[in-house]
Design an enzyme around this catalytic site. Sequence first.
Site, short mmCIF file in Angstrom:
data_model
loop_
_atom_site.label_atom_id
_atom_site.label_comp_id
_atom_site.label_asym_id
_atom_site.label_seq_id
_atom_site.Cartn_x
_atom_site.Cartn_y
_atom_site.Cartn_z
N SER A 236 0.83 -1.21 0.00
CA SER A 236 0.00 0.00 0.00
C SER A 236 0.87 1.27 0.00
CB SER A 236 -0.97 0.00 1.19
OG SER A 236 -0.28 0.16 2.40
N MET B 260 10.90 -6.62 4.36
CA MET B 260 11.11 -7.32 5.62
C MET B 260 12.43 -8.10 5.67
SD MET B 260 8.98 -6.02 7.33
CE MET B 260 7.38 -5.70 8.01
N HIS C 157 8.22 3.14 9.36
CA HIS C 157 7.95 2.19 10.44
C HIS C 157 6.65 2.59 11.15
CE1 HIS C 157 8.89 -0.93 13.26
NE2 HIS C 157 8.57 -0.11 14.24
C1 GAR Z 1 3.92 -0.77 6.78
O1 GAR Z 1 3.02 -0.59 7.86
C2 GAR Z 1 5.32 -0.41 7.20
O2 GAR Z 1 5.38 0.63 8.12
C3 GAR Z 1 5.80 -1.71 7.82
O3 GAR Z 1 5.30 -2.68 6.94
C4 GAR Z 1 4.04 -2.25 6.43
C5 GAR Z 1 4.00 -2.48 4.95
O4 GAR Z 1 2.72 -2.20 4.45
N1 GAR Z 1 7.22 -1.75 7.93
C6 GAR Z 1 7.85 -2.21 9.02
O5 GAR Z 1 7.27 -2.71 9.97
C7 GAR Z 1 9.37 -2.08 9.00
N2 GAR Z 1 9.92 -2.42 10.23
P1 GAR Z 1 2.48 -2.10 2.88
O6 GAR Z 1 3.11 -3.36 2.26
O7 GAR Z 1 1.01 -2.07 2.71
O8 GAR Z 1 3.15 -0.84 2.38
#
Ligand code: GAR
Length: 199
Positions: free
Chosen positions: A12, A89, A108
């Site tokens: 997203s 990740m 984050h």
């Molecule tokens: C997001 O909430 C981002 O902040 C988190 O992964 C999600 C990805 O969402 N990142 C972390 O936790 C990094 N430590 P998305 O795939 O919908 O963009």
Amino acid sequence: MNLAILASGRGSNFTALVKAVQKGRIKARIKLLICDKSKAFVRKRARKLGIKECLVEPKYFKSRLDFDKKLVKILRSEKIDLVILAGYMRILTPYFVKSFKNKILNIHPAILPDFKGANSIKRAFDCGCKLTGVTVHFVDEKVDHGPIILQESIALKKEVGLVKLEQRIHKLEHKLYPLAVKLFVDKRLKVKKRKVEII
Ligand code: GAR
């Protein structure tokens, strides 16, 4: 300026960034998405939005360093000026971080330095925090660490459940991340040790 987005999941934030560029809010070019998971939904988003997509799977590499060397090679061949981690990740090796010093951003879903790592929204919710939020920062050798660019908090009222909180966090992410990328692209970020000055 050439941008690359690295993502592992839903995507997203990837979409929010691509739309901000397409609408002309960020004057840069998103050259490619690099994804490390074959089944990640973000890959579908890239295809739909017309962004070049590159799948690099860790299982084909002997070590984390070899994997990151491959990524750096791709990023260099695409002449990337800024690497944007959006739900990526994997922990970057020092080799990767040094190759793009102060040119890697991460988002984050918590107010760093609290709740580093995975499942941060739930952990903040479960511990009864009255405030949580979103952080955008430069990436250094440590996980969810590095000079903070933007941070915004969300009050956790008792009537707000986890699902609603997750929605609010993501909505805030989709606002803050394009803003931080725009600041970088417009050369308005000055890093001095741990501090980021917005000029
Ligand atoms: C997001 O909430 C981002 O902040 C988190 O992964 C999600 C990805 O969402 N990142 C972390 O936790 C990094 N430590 P998305 O795939 O919908 O963009």
